[in-house]
Design an enzyme around this catalytic site. Structure first.
Site, PDB file in Angstrom:
ATOM      1  N   ASP A  47       1.785  56.232   9.535  1.00 54.77           N
ATOM      2  CA  ASP A  47       1.063  54.789   9.847  1.00 54.77           C
ATOM      3  C   ASP A  47       2.130  54.050   9.920  1.00 54.77           C
ATOM      4  OD1 ASP A  47       0.046  53.523   7.777  1.00 54.77           O
ATOM      5  OD2 ASP A  47       1.494  52.321   7.869  1.00 54.77           O
ATOM      6  N   TYR A  52       5.565  47.451  14.394  1.00 57.58           N
ATOM      7  CA  TYR A  52       6.469  47.942  14.148  1.00 57.58           C
ATOM      8  C   TYR A  52       7.360  48.191  15.426  1.00 57.58           C
ATOM      9  CZ  TYR A  52       3.571  49.028   9.984  1.00 57.58           C
ATOM     10  OH  TYR A  52       3.184  48.417   9.025  1.00 57.58           O
ATOM     11  N   LYS A  81      -2.384  49.465  13.957  1.00 55.18           N
ATOM     12  CA  LYS A  81      -2.533  48.180  13.650  1.00 55.18           C
ATOM     13  C   LYS A  81      -2.742  47.031  14.977  1.00 55.18           C
ATOM     14  CE  LYS A  81      -0.802  48.994   9.624  1.00 55.18           C
ATOM     15  NZ  LYS A  81       0.404  49.984   9.888  1.00 55.18           N
ATOM     16  N   HIS A 114      -4.345  44.034  11.412  1.00 52.34           N
ATOM     17  CA  HIS A 114      -3.058  43.974  10.690  1.00 52.34           C
ATOM     18  C   HIS A 114      -2.752  42.234   9.452  1.00 52.34           C
ATOM     19  CE1 HIS A 114       1.553  45.157  10.654  1.00 52.34           C
ATOM     20  NE2 HIS A 114       0.966  45.025   9.736  1.00 52.34           N
TER      21      HIS A 114
END
Length: 330
Positions: A47, A52, A81, A114
């Site tokens: 994930d 990130y 996302k 997101h």
């Protein structure tokens, strides 16, 4: 021998492993190795997200495992996302293309919105990963922009690979941090059904009606931050430091002792036994193994009720805490 993880069948028809390895806050310098080692242990679901900042490194780890014959690409399930600055259709397409290229695996298995938050666009060359900020010093919250979720959802639908759209590079699409009314609204116009809703979910924030609504409408639920405050203490989060760690609550400790399992395994099983997908991360090989084995036992109905009774509606991931609050959770 790698642990075989149960899967959840999505509305898109694809199977999603119920336990994944989450790469939020995994440093870029170790991300490739951590992903590679997770795959060696048996993880088949990673994930990630644009925000990130470590997708390229995660992709390196997956490609290494493929090159060494540990797995084939089609055995992996990769989630990413769409970040908030790219909700306009053309920007969503640009970011998705860059994200797919960063992973370097040909396609994404799942692509989520997101947050239901549209922020003003910041060109990629100015700030690649802006988070909620409009300056590199991260002192100014980016203003909202007027892009409806319907435009963003249509942009995601454009990316899905179908017979009519063979050049699509996304298998399934979904949403994250949405609430019920916004999901009902999305379902009124979606041509492609959302496959997944990802939400903060732990015993301090159980959100039973949101989960029921999603599952009633054939939307699989992924819970993040299953261990509650643990993920947020290292971020100096005030609420996370004030509340008792879930691993130390009498309820979780006693149920773990009864089953001969760790508190972490109990919290993960509390989710997976209710068909909620989990995406824990760990720097420890032993804990990674334990997390993957969380479906190897069953909790009693009373165990689940006791854990759920810890609910105090305590949310840690909340953009209302920004100096310019964005109040999506009301």
């Amino acid at each position: 021998m790698a642990t075989k993880t149960p899967t959840v069948k999505l509305a898109s028809g694809y199977e999603m492993p119920i336990v994944g390895f989450g790469i939020w806050k995994v440093p870029v310098d170790v991300c490739a190795d951590q992903v590679y080692n997770a795959i060696k242990l048996g993880y088949r679901h990673i994930d990630g997200a644009w925000d990130y900042t470590n997708s390229a490194e995660a992709g390196q780890g997956v490609r290494r495992a493929i090159e060494e014959g540990i797995i084939k690409r089609e055995e992996m399930f990769i989630t990413s996302k769409l970040w908030n600055n790219y909700h306009a259709r053309e920007h969503a397409h640009q970011m998705a293309k860059l994200e797919n290229e960063a992973w370097g695996l040909g396609y994404l298995d799942l692509f989520l919105i997101h947050f239901p938050i549209s922020l003003e666009f910041i060109p990629f060359e100015e700030i690649r990963y802006p988070c909620f900020w409009s300056d590199k010093e991260q002192t100014k919250v980016t203003p909202l922009s007027k892009v409806p979720i319907s435009e963003t959802w249509k942009a995601l639908e454009d990316l899905v690979q179908t017979k009519e759209n063979p050049n699509g590079f996304v298998k399934s699409i979904g949403i994250s941090n949405f609430h019920t009314q916004l999901i009902y609204d999305l379902l009124s116009y979606a041509k492609i059904h959302p496959s997944v809703l990802q939400i903060e979910h732990h015993p301090y924030l159980t959100q039973p009606n949101l989960i029921a609504m999603a599952q009633e409408n054939n939307i699989a639920v992924t819970g993040y931050s299953t261990f509650g405050p643990l993920s947020f203490i290292e971020m100096d989060h005030a609420l996370a430091k004030e509340v008792k760690p879930l691993f130390e609550t009498d309820v979780v400790k006693s149920i773990a002792a009864k089953h001969g399992k760790t508190p972490g395994q109990v919290l993960l099983r509390w989710c997976t036994q209710r068909n909620i997908i989990v995406i824990p991360k760990s720097n420890s090989v032993d804990r990674l193994k334990q997390n993957l084995e969380c479906c190897s036992f069953d909790l009693s109905e009373d165990d689940i009720k006791q854990i759920s009774s810890l609910d105090i509606n305590l949310r840690f991931n909340n953009p209302a805490s920004l100096q310019t609050p964005i109040r999506i959770f009301t």
